[in-house]
Design an enzyme around this catalytic site. Structure first.
Site, PDB file in Angstrom:
ATOM      1  N   THR A  21     -57.736  35.422 -12.091  1.00 12.89           N
ATOM      2  CA  THR A  21     -57.818  35.523 -13.549  1.00 12.89           C
ATOM      3  C   THR A  21     -57.517  34.180 -14.203  1.00 12.89           C
ATOM      4  O   THR A  21     -58.213  33.765 -15.140  1.00 12.89           O
ATOM      5  CB  THR A  21     -56.856  36.600 -14.076  1.00 12.89           C
ATOM      6  OG1 THR A  21     -57.247  37.875 -13.556  1.00 12.89           O
ATOM      7  CG2 THR A  21     -56.887  36.656 -15.601  1.00 12.89           C
ATOM      8  N   THR A  22     -56.510  33.482 -13.713  1.00 11.41           N
ATOM      9  CA  THR A  22     -56.230  32.133 -14.213  1.00 11.41           C
ATOM     10  C   THR A  22     -57.437  31.233 -14.005  1.00 11.41           C
ATOM     11  O   THR A  22     -57.804  30.438 -14.884  1.00 11.41           O
ATOM     12  CB  THR A  22     -55.002  31.538 -13.499  1.00 11.41           C
ATOM     13  OG1 THR A  22     -53.865  32.371 -13.741  1.00 11.41           O
ATOM     14  CG2 THR A  22     -54.708  30.128 -13.994  1.00 11.41           C
ATOM     15  N   GLY A  58     -53.488  38.764  -6.847  1.00 10.11           N
ATOM     16  CA  GLY A  58     -52.346  37.861  -6.846  1.00 10.11           C
ATOM     17  C   GLY A  58     -52.622  36.441  -6.414  1.00 10.11           C
ATOM     18  O   GLY A  58     -51.685  35.644  -6.274  1.00 10.11           O
ATOM     19  N   VAL A  59     -53.908  36.086  -6.234  1.00  5.83           N
ATOM     20  CA  VAL A  59     -54.219  34.721  -5.777  1.00  5.83           C
ATOM     21  C   VAL A  59     -54.545  33.777  -6.932  1.00  5.83           C
ATOM     22  O   VAL A  59     -54.690  32.574  -6.726  1.00  5.83           O
ATOM     23  CB  VAL A  59     -55.379  34.724  -4.759  1.00  5.83           C
ATOM     24  CG1 VAL A  59     -54.998  35.496  -3.514  1.00  5.83           C
ATOM     25  CG2 VAL A  59     -56.669  35.265  -5.378  1.00  5.83           C
ATOM     26  N   GLY A  60     -54.679  34.313  -8.141  1.00  8.14           N
ATOM     27  CA  GLY A  60     -54.947  33.457  -9.297  1.00  8.14           C
ATOM     28  C   GLY A  60     -56.376  33.482  -9.778  1.00  8.14           C
ATOM     29  O   GLY A  60     -56.824  32.545 -10.447  1.00  8.14           O
ATOM     30  N   GLU A  77     -52.990  31.639   3.286  1.00 11.14           N
ATOM     31  CA  GLU A  77     -52.268  32.584   4.131  1.00 11.14           C
ATOM     32  C   GLU A  77     -53.286  33.408   4.909  1.00 11.14           C
ATOM     33  O   GLU A  77     -54.476  33.423   4.570  1.00 11.14           O
ATOM     34  CB  GLU A  77     -51.366  33.497   3.289  1.00 11.14           C
ATOM     35  CG  GLU A  77     -50.240  32.766   2.573  1.00 11.14           C
ATOM     36  CD  GLU A  77     -49.395  33.691   1.713  1.00 11.14           C
ATOM     37  OE1 GLU A  77     -49.662  34.925   1.727  1.00 11.14           O
ATOM     38  OE2 GLU A  77     -48.484  33.199   1.027  1.00 11.14           O
ATOM     39  N   CYS A 116     -39.233  26.206   1.493  1.00 10.55           N
ATOM     40  CA  CYS A 116     -40.522  25.637   1.078  1.00 10.55           C
ATOM     41  C   CYS A 116     -41.159  24.830   2.200  1.00 10.55           C
ATOM     42  O   CYS A 116     -42.381  24.851   2.378  1.00 10.55           O
ATOM     43  CB  CYS A 116     -40.341  24.764  -0.165  1.00 10.55           C
ATOM     44  SG  CYS A 116     -39.791  25.679  -1.617  1.00 10.55           S
ATOM     45  N   ASP A 118     -61.608  43.931 -13.855  1.00 11.59           N
ATOM     46  CA  ASP A 118     -60.439  44.280 -13.050  1.00 11.59           C
ATOM     47  C   ASP A 118     -59.594  45.275 -13.849  1.00 11.59           C
ATOM     48  O   ASP A 118     -59.233  44.998 -14.989  1.00 11.59           O
ATOM     49  CB  ASP A 118     -59.622  43.016 -12.758  1.00 11.59           C
ATOM     50  CG  ASP A 118     -58.485  43.254 -11.781  1.00 11.59           C
ATOM     51  OD1 ASP A 118     -58.046  44.419 -11.665  1.00 11.59           O
ATOM     52  OD2 ASP A 118     -58.048  42.296 -11.137  1.00 11.59           O
TER      53      ASP A 118
END
Length: 327
Positions: free
Chosen positions: A32-33, A28-30, A238, A277, A57
């Site tokens: 693949t992008t 979920g951290v990106g 995080e 935010c 993956d």
């Protein structure tokens, strides 16, 4: 005081020696992008190079990132003719390798040999990550035969694909056991397949494992050569992603694998007026400060939260500008 490395990936994009680039991190951290956009960028900037992205993956988000259905064979990306993508299932790569051995019956009373073989195979399969390790050997062989100039791996979550570096030592241990079995049982080895009801020819096991050992040793040699291989961790600012990234980097260093660049993704803008935010950005600022201190010697690429979904080649091209030198 030495200057910090540039906050870009130009050293990877323009490298004339790199053959293997791993992109990994917590889910979920990106990552693949990152791997897909970096693949597009390298292919576009180096039209003379054949580039391959391999997803190992199980989620196989590469199809979603490109908005194109990929499979187990390389498929060219429309609009980027020198870039191909394939999605590999490590379970399929391992399927059938030892089927029937643990379930083998002992109808002819060969307790000693059955026990030795079953114990050997059981121990081999119980090694953490051994399925991925052997699958990686097969994948690397396949990629090498295709003669790609650069291969990017979109890996499973943090650290799962690093265990293959232990494969040579595991294989050496297993070879010693196979040799011992041949010395103890001799001709019975060739008949053992019929005894336990499996087609495995144990006389062929030793040369197969020797070939696998030779291949894995060469892979490890290449993957621990910083001129040929590098690993890019991806995280968000995080606690857990930072903790896992630090653990990953320590593991990489212990395995002598090069890591010199880090992607910090999904950073909220400072001037966001939303209270949620602002609070979230305050938490991120704490960890961004820690990242700056911990990784001052790394190429740190910080990327803001995207307002739109990064999907399709045009969006990946736009996202990839984060990796280039700013002029």
């Amino acid at each position: 005081m030495s200057l910090s490395p540039p906050n870009n990936l130009e050293h990877i994009i323009t490298s004339q020696t790199l053959k293997w680039v791993f992109v990994g991190g917590k889910g979920g951290v990106g990552k693949t992008t990152t791997s897909c956009s970096l693949g597009v960028l390298i292919a576009n900037r180096n039209p003379q190079k054949k580039v391959l992205i391999i997803s190992t993956d199980p989620a196989h988000n590469t199809s979603d990132a490109f908005d194109i259905k990929f499979g187990a064979e390389p498929k060219a990306v429309p609009g980027v003719p020198n870039l191909s993508v394939m999605e590999v299932d490590v379970k399929d790569a391992m399927k059938g390798m030892f089927d029937g051995v643990e379930q083998g019956t002992n109808q002819n009373g060969e307790f000693g040999l059955l026990s030795e073989i079953t114990g050997m195979v059981g121990m081999f399969k119980s090694v953490p990550g051994i399925d991925e390790a052997i699958a990686f050997s097969k994948i690397i062989n396949q990629a090498q035969q295709m003669n790609y100039d650069l291969v990017l791996f979109d890996t499973a979550p943090t650290g799962h694909t690093l265990r293959f570096l232990s494969l040579p030592s595991v294989l050496r241990d297993m070879l010693e056991k196979v040799i011992k079995l041949q010395e103890l049982f001799g001709p019975m080895m060739s008949q053992f397949g019929g005894i336990i009801g499996t087609n495995i020819n144990f006389n062929e096991l030793k040369p197969k494992m020797e070939d696998m050992l030779k291949t894995s040793e060469q892979i490890v040699k290449d993957f621990t050569n910083p001129n040929l291989t590098t690993f890019i961790p991806v995280l968000i600012p995080e606690f857990l992603p930072l903790y896992e990234t630090e653990r990953l980097i320590q593991e990489l260093m212990n395995l002598n694998m090069d890591v010199n660049s880090i992607i910090v993704n999904q950073i909220l803008p400072v001037n966001d007026c939303c209270d949620y935010c602002k609070n979230k950005r305050s938490v991120q600022a704490k960890y961004l400060g820690q990242i700056d201190v911990l990784y001052s010697d790394f190429h740190l690429i910080k990327i803001n939260m995207q307002t739109n979904e990064v999907r399709g080649v045009p969006a990946l091209c736009a996202f990839s500008k984060n990796f280039e030198a700013k002029h």
